[in-house]
Enzyme design. Structure first.
Site, PDB file in Angstrom:
ATOM      1  N   LYS A 141       1.001  -1.161   0.080  1.00  0.00           N
ATOM      2  CA  LYS A 141       0.174  -0.073  -0.013  1.00  0.00           C
ATOM      3  C   LYS A 141       0.868   1.239  -0.059  1.00  0.00           C
ATOM      4  CE  LYS A 141       0.702   1.850   3.329  1.00  0.00           C
ATOM      5  NZ  LYS A 141       2.218   2.369   3.903  1.00  0.00           N
ATOM      6  N   TYR A 238      -4.454   4.360   6.119  1.00  0.00           N
ATOM      7  CA  TYR A 238      -4.896   3.275   7.262  1.00  0.00           C
ATOM      8  C   TYR A 238      -6.032   3.845   7.805  1.00  0.00           C
ATOM      9  CZ  TYR A 238      -0.908   0.477   7.267  1.00  0.00           C
ATOM     10  OH  TYR A 238       0.503  -0.399   6.697  1.00  0.00           O
TER      11      TYR A 238
HETATM   12  P1  NDP Z   1      12.458   1.774   1.752  1.00  0.00           P
HETATM   13  O1  NDP Z   1      13.049   3.058   1.515  1.00  0.00           O
HETATM   14  O2  NDP Z   1      12.817   1.024   3.217  1.00  0.00           O
HETATM   15  O3  NDP Z   1      12.797   0.485   0.874  1.00  0.00           O
HETATM   16  C1  NDP Z   1      12.351   0.698  -0.689  1.00  0.00           C
HETATM   17  C2  NDP Z   1      13.537   0.014  -1.050  1.00  0.00           C
HETATM   18  O4  NDP Z   1      12.956  -0.142  -2.592  1.00  0.00           O
HETATM   19  C3  NDP Z   1      14.698   0.240  -1.279  1.00  0.00           C
HETATM   20  O5  NDP Z   1      15.458  -0.172  -0.032  1.00  0.00           O
HETATM   21  C4  NDP Z   1      15.453  -0.171  -2.495  1.00  0.00           C
HETATM   22  O6  NDP Z   1      15.745  -1.661  -2.529  1.00  0.00           O
HETATM   23  C5  NDP Z   1      14.360  -0.169  -3.269  1.00  0.00           C
HETATM   24  N1  NDP Z   1      14.383   0.930  -4.418  1.00  0.00           N
HETATM   25  C6  NDP Z   1      14.578   0.762  -5.749  1.00  0.00           C
HETATM   26  N2  NDP Z   1      14.504   2.080  -6.240  1.00  0.00           N
HETATM   27  C7  NDP Z   1      14.631   2.897  -5.447  1.00  0.00           C
HETATM   28  C8  NDP Z   1      14.539   4.517  -5.350  1.00  0.00           C
HETATM   29  N3  NDP Z   1      14.562   5.113  -6.476  1.00  0.00           N
HETATM   30  N4  NDP Z   1      14.473   5.042  -4.212  1.00  0.00           N
HETATM   31  C9  NDP Z   1      14.228   4.276  -3.108  1.00  0.00           C
HETATM   32  N5  NDP Z   1      14.229   3.094  -2.951  1.00  0.00           N
HETATM   33  C10 NDP Z   1      14.460   2.235  -4.144  1.00  0.00           C
HETATM   34  O7  NDP Z   1      11.028   1.611   1.942  1.00  0.00           O
HETATM   35  P2  NDP Z   1       9.843   0.866   2.780  1.00  0.00           P
HETATM   36  O8  NDP Z   1      10.377  -0.486   2.987  1.00  0.00           O
HETATM   37  O9  NDP Z   1       9.677   1.660   4.124  1.00  0.00           O
HETATM   38  O10 NDP Z   1       8.384   0.801   1.850  1.00  0.00           O
HETATM   39  C11 NDP Z   1       8.433   0.255   0.686  1.00  0.00           C
HETATM   40  C12 NDP Z   1       6.999   0.185   0.475  1.00  0.00           C
HETATM   41  O11 NDP Z   1       6.216  -0.551   1.474  1.00  0.00           O
HETATM   42  C13 NDP Z   1       6.077   1.433   0.202  1.00  0.00           C
HETATM   43  O12 NDP Z   1       5.341   1.268  -0.754  1.00  0.00           O
HETATM   44  C14 NDP Z   1       5.413   1.530   1.848  1.00  0.00           C
HETATM   45  O13 NDP Z   1       4.234   2.264   1.760  1.00  0.00           O
HETATM   46  C15 NDP Z   1       5.186   0.131   2.087  1.00  0.00           C
HETATM   47  N6  NDP Z   1       5.132  -0.194   3.322  1.00  0.00           N
HETATM   48  C16 NDP Z   1       4.117  -0.927   4.132  1.00  0.00           C
HETATM   49  C17 NDP Z   1       4.068  -1.214   5.140  1.00  0.00           C
HETATM   50  C18 NDP Z   1       3.029  -1.888   6.039  1.00  0.00           C
HETATM   51  O14 NDP Z   1       2.773  -2.098   6.857  1.00  0.00           O
HETATM   52  N7  NDP Z   1       2.169  -2.770   4.991  1.00  0.00           N
HETATM   53  C19 NDP Z   1       4.972  -0.601   6.185  1.00  0.00           C
HETATM   54  C20 NDP Z   1       5.955   0.231   5.481  1.00  0.00           C
HETATM   55  C21 NDP Z   1       6.127   0.378   4.222  1.00  0.00           C
HETATM   56  P3  NDP Z   1      17.042  -2.434  -3.191  1.00  0.00           P
HETATM   57  O15 NDP Z   1      18.342  -1.834  -2.425  1.00  0.00           O
HETATM   58  O16 NDP Z   1      16.979  -3.660  -2.776  1.00  0.00           O
HETATM   59  O17 NDP Z   1      16.965  -2.048  -4.677  1.00  0.00           O
END
Ligand code: NDP
Length: 384
Positions: A141, A238
């Site tokens: 989401k 949420y």
């Molecule tokens: P993060 O920033 O921690 O992780 C995103 C990952 O995406 C990065 O570590 C990277 O992984 C990859 N990535 C690829 N391109 C990009 C870019 N241009 N900029 C940043 N990251 C990039 O985010 P979150 O894990 O916190 O959030 C990810 C998703 O999960 C969002 O949509 C968020 O809303 C959702 N979320 C849902 C939650 C829930 O409870 N359901 C809780 C938290 C987040 P790599 O290095 O492997 O390429």
């Protein structure tokens, strides 16, 4: 989403035998024996997580104790993470992809489903690419950054006869199932008024305003293109979800106001805080707030003959709640494990997913979010 019968799904992948690529996309669990779902007992869906950030860790953790799926692959743009995850989770080299070679996953029979944990602005592209590769999709989401993107994602998954879910973990959480029951079954009569708030204070207002490098990974939530908006997209969703599933109704109109901006440099592209009000057909209203400038985690519903509330309410919990009659007390569960098993058990039986976690549900939320932004920008009451 169209109803995908097991037969039509198998047929989809069985006709056109001339294409080796198509044949090779038959998911490993799709053994066409007969129609009984019991024959899939003991099978697990092989999941690849796409985008290895913070939430991917929570999903990977959930996948350590799931019954109907397991962590089998990863998609990452960071070489060091590929190595670390490979070792930590024993992931075979052939199941590791980057964002460039991701489409080759079409040839990998050992991946059935892609779980997308990328920044919001990337959900659409990777959902469509995964669907074209014949993989089921769970996307985090918010489903995407606009209603139109949601529609394209739904179409791509329908066209490919794969299922599409949104990572709405609270639909599998017992405390939330209880408030849904209390509201929809009118246990305390018709709910008339809801207050919901979710906010995380993510920066220090006592320090000078920040200038943010928008190319930085850590700050994608401040970048309009990657996030689609501020805390409304990330946290406020949420409040929208809970209001909708407690009432069992869809809002018909919204009003909204952007909040005070404490750090204009940091919040140059997205809002820091926003308040909004949703009006429902029954006459109920929900008053909601979200922010990254203050902490809040609360849900309150006032009904004709009583009330119920949670605090903490909408985060990871543990949730705590009460009604006008007593406590709401359920065991703490692993939310990601329960959500994953809930979704994957249905896919394994080749039944359509429950509507409230599909792409259509994601589209409803994005339609409401678009209306809330329009209301805040124009100052008008926006009819949905
Ligand atoms: P993060 O920033 O921690 O992780 C995103 C990952 O995406 C990065 O570590 C990277 O992984 C990859 N990535 C690829 N391109 C990009 C870019 N241009 N900029 C940043 N990251 C990039 O985010 P979150 O894990 O916190 O959030 C990810 C998703 O999960 C969002 O949509 C968020 O809303 C959702 N979320 C849902 C939650 C829930 O409870 N359901 C809780 C938290 C987040 P790599 O290095 O492997 O390429």
């Amino acid at each position: 989403m169209k109803n995908i019968s097991r037969r039509s799904f198998v047929n989809k992948f069985s006709i056109g035998v001339g294409s080796a690529a198509v044949i090779s996309t038959i998911p490993s669990f799709m053994v066409p024996l007969n129609e009984s779902p019991l024959l899939y007992y003991g099978k697990k869906l092989n999941v690849a997580i796409c985008g290895l950030g913070n939430y991917a860790e929570a999903i990977a953790n959930g996948l350590q104790s799931t019954q109907y799926c397991s962590l089998s692959g990863i998609v990452t743009g960071t070489l060091s993470k590929a190595q670390a995850w490979k070792t930590k989770y024993n992931i075979p080299e052939k199941n590791i992809y980057n964002y460039t070679n991701f489409d080759d996953i079409i040839n990998n029979k050992n991946i059935d489903l892609v779980y997308i944990t990328l920044p919001n602005g990337m959900h659409k592209e990777f959902t469509i690419r995964a669907a074209k590769a014949g993989k089921h999709v769970i996307t985090e989401k918010p489903m995407a950054t606009s209603p139109q993107d949601c529609r394209e994602m739904i179409k791509a998954c329908n066209d490919a006869s794969v299922q599409l879910a949104v990572g709405y973990r609270l639909h599998y959480e017992p405390t939330h199932l209880e408030i849904k029951r209390l509201g929809q079954d009118k246990v305390f009569g018709q709910v008339r008024y809801i207050e919901a708030a979710l906010g995380y204070k993510t920066y220090d207002m006592t320090k000078p305003a920040q200038s943010v490098d928008f190319s930085g990974h850590a700050e994608w939530r401040l970048n309009q293109k990657l996030s689609g908006g501020g805390p409304l997209m990330d946290l406020g969703i949420y409040c929208i979800q809970a209001s909708r599933y407690v009432l069992g109704e869809e809002p018909v109109a919204v009003t909204a106001q952007f909040g005070h901006v404490n750090d204009a440099k940091r919040f140059a592209q997205v809002e820091e805080s926003i308040s909004w009000q949703m009006h429902f057909p029954s006459g109920a209203m929900a008053s909601c707030n979200t922010s990254v400038g203050f902490n809040a985690d609360r849900f309150y519903a006032s009904a004709d003959e009583g009330s119920f509330e949670l605090s903490p309410a909408l985060s990871f919990g543990p949730f705590k709640g009460k009604t006008s009659n007593g406590e709401i007390n359920f065991p703490v569960i692993n939310q990601q494990q329960t959500q994953l098993d809930g979704i994957c058990s249905v896919i394994l039986e080749n039944k359509p997913l429950p509507k409230h976690i599909t792409g259509e549900e994601g589209l409803k939320d994005l339609t409401i979010i678009a209306a809330i932004y329009e209301a805040a920008q124009t100052g008008h009451n926006i009819i949905i």
